[in-house]
Motif scaffolding. Structure first.
Motif, PDB file in Angstrom:
ATOM      1  N   LYS A 278      25.038 -17.548  -8.500  1.00  0.00           N
ATOM      2  CA  LYS A 278      26.222 -17.135  -8.165  1.00  0.00           C
ATOM      3  C   LYS A 278      27.522 -18.348  -8.233  1.00  0.00           C
ATOM      4  N   GLY A 279      26.847 -19.627  -8.275  1.00  0.00           N
ATOM      5  CA  GLY A 279      27.971 -20.712  -8.664  1.00  0.00           C
ATOM      6  C   GLY A 279      28.167 -21.297  -7.242  1.00  0.00           C
ATOM      7  N   TYR A 280      27.232 -21.245  -6.074  1.00  0.00           N
ATOM      8  CA  TYR A 280      27.220 -21.933  -4.833  1.00  0.00           C
ATOM      9  C   TYR A 280      26.905 -23.342  -5.155  1.00  0.00           C
ATOM     10  N   GLY A 281      27.552 -24.385  -4.558  1.00  0.00           N
ATOM     11  CA  GLY A 281      27.191 -25.762  -4.319  1.00  0.00           C
ATOM     12  C   GLY A 281      26.013 -25.932  -3.440  1.00  0.00           C
ATOM     13  N   ILE A 282      25.431 -27.139  -3.711  1.00  0.00           N
ATOM     14  CA  ILE A 282      24.497 -27.269  -2.727  1.00  0.00           C
ATOM     15  C   ILE A 282      24.899 -27.343  -1.115  1.00  0.00           C
ATOM     16  N   VAL A 283      26.111 -27.993  -0.980  1.00  0.00           N
ATOM     17  CA  VAL A 283      26.742 -28.086   0.434  1.00  0.00           C
ATOM     18  C   VAL A 283      26.974 -26.784   0.799  1.00  0.00           C
ATOM     19  N   LYS A 284      27.537 -25.863   0.212  1.00  0.00           N
ATOM     20  CA  LYS A 284      28.109 -24.653   0.719  1.00  0.00           C
ATOM     21  C   LYS A 284      26.595 -23.853   1.000  1.00  0.00           C
ATOM     22  N   ILE A 285      25.608 -23.709   0.140  1.00  0.00           N
ATOM     23  CA  ILE A 285      24.284 -22.965   0.441  1.00  0.00           C
ATOM     24  C   ILE A 285      23.810 -23.497   1.758  1.00  0.00           C
ATOM     25  N   LEU A 286      23.937 -24.950   1.840  1.00  0.00           N
ATOM     26  CA  LEU A 286      23.374 -25.572   3.180  1.00  0.00           C
ATOM     27  C   LEU A 286      24.017 -25.002   4.341  1.00  0.00           C
TER      28      LEU A 286
ATOM     29  N   ARG B 191      27.904 -34.415  -7.773  1.00  0.00           N
ATOM     30  CA  ARG B 191      28.305 -32.871  -7.371  1.00  0.00           C
ATOM     31  C   ARG B 191      28.407 -32.291  -8.713  1.00  0.00           C
ATOM     32  N   THR B 192      28.251 -30.830  -8.607  1.00  0.00           N
ATOM     33  CA  THR B 192      28.338 -30.212  -9.646  1.00  0.00           C
ATOM     34  C   THR B 192      29.883 -29.965 -10.067  1.00  0.00           C
ATOM     35  N   THR B 193      30.051 -29.934 -11.232  1.00  0.00           N
ATOM     36  CA  THR B 193      31.447 -29.912 -11.989  1.00  0.00           C
ATOM     37  C   THR B 193      32.033 -28.631 -11.528  1.00  0.00           C
ATOM     38  N   THR B 194      33.433 -28.630 -11.272  1.00  0.00           N
ATOM     39  CA  THR B 194      34.191 -27.307 -11.142  1.00  0.00           C
ATOM     40  C   THR B 194      34.374 -26.816 -12.565  1.00  0.00           C
ATOM     41  N   PHE B 195      33.914 -25.325 -12.848  1.00  0.00           N
ATOM     42  CA  PHE B 195      33.915 -24.803 -14.042  1.00  0.00           C
ATOM     43  C   PHE B 195      35.373 -24.125 -14.305  1.00  0.00           C
ATOM     44  N   ARG B 196      36.335 -24.803 -14.942  1.00  0.00           N
ATOM     45  CA  ARG B 196      37.682 -24.202 -14.864  1.00  0.00           C
ATOM     46  C   ARG B 196      37.866 -23.535 -16.204  1.00  0.00           C
ATOM     47  N   ASN B 197      37.336 -24.086 -17.417  1.00  0.00           N
ATOM     48  CA  ASN B 197      37.579 -23.797 -18.678  1.00  0.00           C
ATOM     49  C   ASN B 197      36.788 -22.715 -19.297  1.00  0.00           C
ATOM     50  N   ALA B 198      37.111 -21.506 -19.101  1.00  0.00           N
ATOM     51  CA  ALA B 198      36.344 -20.331 -19.486  1.00  0.00           C
ATOM     52  C   ALA B 198      35.973 -20.404 -21.319  1.00  0.00           C
ATOM     53  N   LEU B 199      36.666 -21.386 -21.981  1.00  0.00           N
ATOM     54  CA  LEU B 199      36.224 -21.480 -23.418  1.00  0.00           C
ATOM     55  C   LEU B 199      35.473 -22.828 -23.571  1.00  0.00           C
ATOM     56  N   THR B 200      34.793 -23.346 -22.514  1.00  0.00           N
ATOM     57  CA  THR B 200      34.141 -24.569 -22.792  1.00  0.00           C
ATOM     58  C   THR B 200      33.075 -24.195 -23.888  1.00  0.00           C
TER      59      THR B 200
ATOM     60  N   LEU C  84      38.957 -13.947 -13.186  1.00  0.00           N
ATOM     61  CA  LEU C  84      38.985 -15.444 -13.930  1.00  0.00           C
ATOM     62  C   LEU C  84      39.602 -16.262 -12.949  1.00  0.00           C
ATOM     63  N   GLU C  85      40.154 -15.901 -11.623  1.00  0.00           N
ATOM     64  CA  GLU C  85      40.472 -16.798 -10.640  1.00  0.00           C
ATOM     65  C   GLU C  85      39.432 -17.469  -9.800  1.00  0.00           C
ATOM     66  N   SER C  86      38.108 -16.795 -10.174  1.00  0.00           N
ATOM     67  CA  SER C  86      36.715 -17.269  -9.467  1.00  0.00           C
ATOM     68  C   SER C  86      35.965 -18.228 -10.367  1.00  0.00           C
ATOM     69  N   GLU C  87      35.343 -19.106  -9.999  1.00  0.00           N
ATOM     70  CA  GLU C  87      34.503 -19.803 -10.958  1.00  0.00           C
ATOM     71  C   GLU C  87      33.454 -19.119 -11.676  1.00  0.00           C
ATOM     72  N   GLN C  88      32.814 -18.204 -10.918  1.00  0.00           N
ATOM     73  CA  GLN C  88      31.720 -17.242 -11.442  1.00  0.00           C
ATOM     74  C   GLN C  88      32.379 -16.482 -12.526  1.00  0.00           C
ATOM     75  N   GLY C  89      33.673 -15.890 -12.180  1.00  0.00           N
ATOM     76  CA  GLY C  89      34.246 -14.930 -13.341  1.00  0.00           C
ATOM     77  C   GLY C  89      34.313 -15.714 -14.554  1.00  0.00           C
ATOM     78  N   ARG C  90      34.717 -16.968 -14.589  1.00  0.00           N
ATOM     79  CA  ARG C  90      34.995 -17.797 -15.804  1.00  0.00           C
ATOM     80  C   ARG C  90      33.717 -18.062 -16.362  1.00  0.00           C
ATOM     81  N   ARG C  91      32.681 -18.277 -15.322  1.00  0.00           N
ATOM     82  CA  ARG C  91      31.365 -18.692 -16.205  1.00  0.00           C
ATOM     83  C   ARG C  91      30.864 -17.308 -16.908  1.00  0.00           C
TER      84      ARG C  91
END
Length: 544
Positions: free
Chosen positions: A202-210, A306-315, A468-475
């Motif tokens: 769901k897009g959680y980073g390692i630090v957030k999971i930890l 660190r995993t990159t933040t997914f900002r561009n939904a048209l990547t 689309l405000e959330s990273e998961q939504g853009r992914r």
């Protein structure tokens, strides 16, 4: 003349036995009996084997030799050992060379088992005795090594045949049953493992999971030894070392997320080098393979750990309509203290780098995104999804399995070759596997391209439902668009979308900023394109 003690045993488990006490007591007893002054500086290689000379290369014995060579340890002196095989169990030439090196440094070797003294001026007979002892020690080690290797090989063959489990050691979410033939899941740990994979997908980073695991008090799988203020293990009333659940760490979480044991695989190894192909269905499968591979894809894009933040939904879709070059996405966050939305825009990378002059200035990213969503939202998916989706899905699954198996075989063979093991057909087999892997990847890309135009997306029936405000939504939107769109070309005023479906062979043009809530504007642009198809069949509105 000062005496120094040298104590060694090969395995850490021997520390719980009598070896350390026996050697220490023998050294003290000999010094008392022969009026030797025993130095308080001791040299110990506890849990270090002398079979490959590690003790003399990097261990305490090596430190003693360097001390004698530098003058930090004054010579002449004596070195007390239980017997000569404590110094070395290497081939007799190397072992005897080590003894001569010590004697040349003016070190007298005293073996406590027979109270034999080997002094720097010892005669030929003494050296012959030492040579005999060292030869016997090397032969014993070689015999033991051969027996262990043959026993492991026999067990490895039975493991590959599915007759036995190679080792009782297993992932911490499993335990070996009493029959030693099957593994049993530990429900609590398996549920935690599934939770970790779910968060990552769901897009959680390692630090957030930890942080989530530790804040919710979810128990880690491992145990750690309780130690007192002096660093010594604490024991309970029965004399057993106390252990408590360890805390989660980033390394542990990453290792679990990358472990192929979750999909049932086990890789046999020989001295750290993979041997043969991974054994499938060795462990119980606790994570769905599709989820496992989806999670692996999240580790592909990493910046400084660190995993990159997914900002561009048209990547992966954008290009310049004029020069065909890549489009640069820029994200400028709002200034501190201001509440306005971040500025997001696109520009031709070639123009930005002054290689071409396609168009100057920047393109509003949200306008392009709005146009793309508008066109995609009005696609007649039932018309486009006319190919055999199930057949393509089955073919892709088979190809992916072949790819994984071929990559594993190639990696194992490469590791064996790099380890120095050679055979006439190794290089030939590696080249054959490499060619086969290239063909499989080509077939996968081809099948994916076909599948992309027919794959239904039940979860994405309503594009408007995406956040689309959330990273998961853009992914999610990016994945959805790639199912139907081949490329998106942009200019200052228009957006050109080329769909994957061969039923729509030409690009569809739409104005920048078109909104799918206003189909009249969109249909006017589509109507003006020179397409050799019936627009009404492929878009769910009737252009006027």
């Amino acid at each position: 003349m000062k005496a120094y003690s040298y104590i060694r045993f090969s395995k850490q488990s021997q520390a719980q036995g009598d070896s350390l006490r026996r050697q220490t007591e023998a050294i003290r007893s000999y010094c008392t009996k022969n009026n030797l002054t025993l130095s308080t500086q001791t040299f110990e290689d506890l849990g270090i084997s002398a079979w490959k000379g590690a003790n003399a290369d990097t261990g305490a014995l090596g430190a003693f030799i360097k001390g004698c060579e530098s003058g930090a340890i004054q010579t002449p002196c004596s070195l007390l050992v239980e017997n000569l095989d404590r110094l070395s169990r290497e081939h007799v030439r190397k072992a005897f060379g080590l003894l001569l090196q010590l004697l040349d440094l003016d070190v007298t070797i005293i073996t406590l088992m027979d109270e034999k003294v080997y002094s720097p001026d010892c005669d030929q007979m003494d050296l012959m005795v030492a040579l005999t002892y060292m030869s016997r020690g090397a032969e014993e080690s070689q015999t033991k090594s051969d027996r262990v290797r043959k026993a492991k090989q026999a067990k490895r063959e039975k493991t590959l045949a599915g007759e036995v489990k190679f080792t009782g050691n297993c992932p911490k979410w499993l335990k070996l049953n009493k029959d030693t033939q099957t593994f049993e899941e530990i429900p609590e740990f398996v549920e935690t493992l599934k939770r970790i994979y779910d968060m990552r997908s769901k897009g959680y980073g390692i630090v957030k999971i930890l942080k989530t695991l530790n804040e919710e008090g979810i128990r880690a799988f491992g145990l750690k030894i309780v130690k007192d203020e002096n660093g010594e293990p604490v024991k309970d009333k029965t004399g057993k070392v106390k252990k408590v659940p360890s805390k989660w760490s980033q390394t542990t979480v990453v290792n679990y997320l990358k472990s192929r044991a979750v999909i049932g695989e086990y890789q046999l190894k020989e001295r750290g080098v993979p041997v043969g192909d991974p054994i499938t269905d060795y462990f119980p499968t606790v994570i769905d393979p599709e989820l496992f591979y989806r999670v692996q894809d999240t580790f592909t894009k990493v910046t400084k750990g660190r995993t990159t933040t997914f900002r561009n939904a048209l990547t992966g879709l954008l290009s310049c309509h004029v020069c065909g070059g890549p489009i640069k996405f820029d994200h400028v966050p709002p200034k501190k203290g201001r509440k306005h939305a971040p500025n997001q825009y696109l520009r031709c990378k070639s123009t930005y780098e002054r290689k071409t002059t396609c168009f100057k200035g920047m393109i509003n990213y949200s306008g392009v995104l709005s146009s793309v969503i508008a066109m995609t939202a009005y696609l007649n998916f039932n018309k486009i999804n006319s190919e055999d989706y199930e057949a393509l899905t089955a073919k892709l699954a088979e190809l992916e399995t072949n790819r994984i198996d071929t990559e594993a075989k190639l990696n194992n063979l490469s590791a064996v070759i790099q380890a120095g093991v050679t055979a006439p057909n190794f290089v030939k087999d590696a080249n054959r596997l490499s060619s086969s892997l290239d063909e499989i990847k080509t077939d996968i890309d081809s099948t994916k391209a076909k599948l992309s135009s027919v794959e239904p997306s039940e979860a994405m029936k309503s594009i408007d439902s995406l956040d689309l405000e959330s990273e998961q939504g853009r992914r999610d939107l990016n994945l959805f668009l790639k199912q139907y769109i081949k490329k998106i070309e942009v200019t200052k005023n228009d957006v050109y979308v080329t769909f994957l479906s061969q039923q729509i062979p030409d690009p569809i043009r739409a104005p920048l900023g078109a909104n799918y809530n206003n189909p009249e504007l969109l249909s006017d642009y589509i109507d003006k394109t020179d397409l050799a198809l019936n627009i009404e069949d492929y878009f769910e509105f009737d252009p006027e």
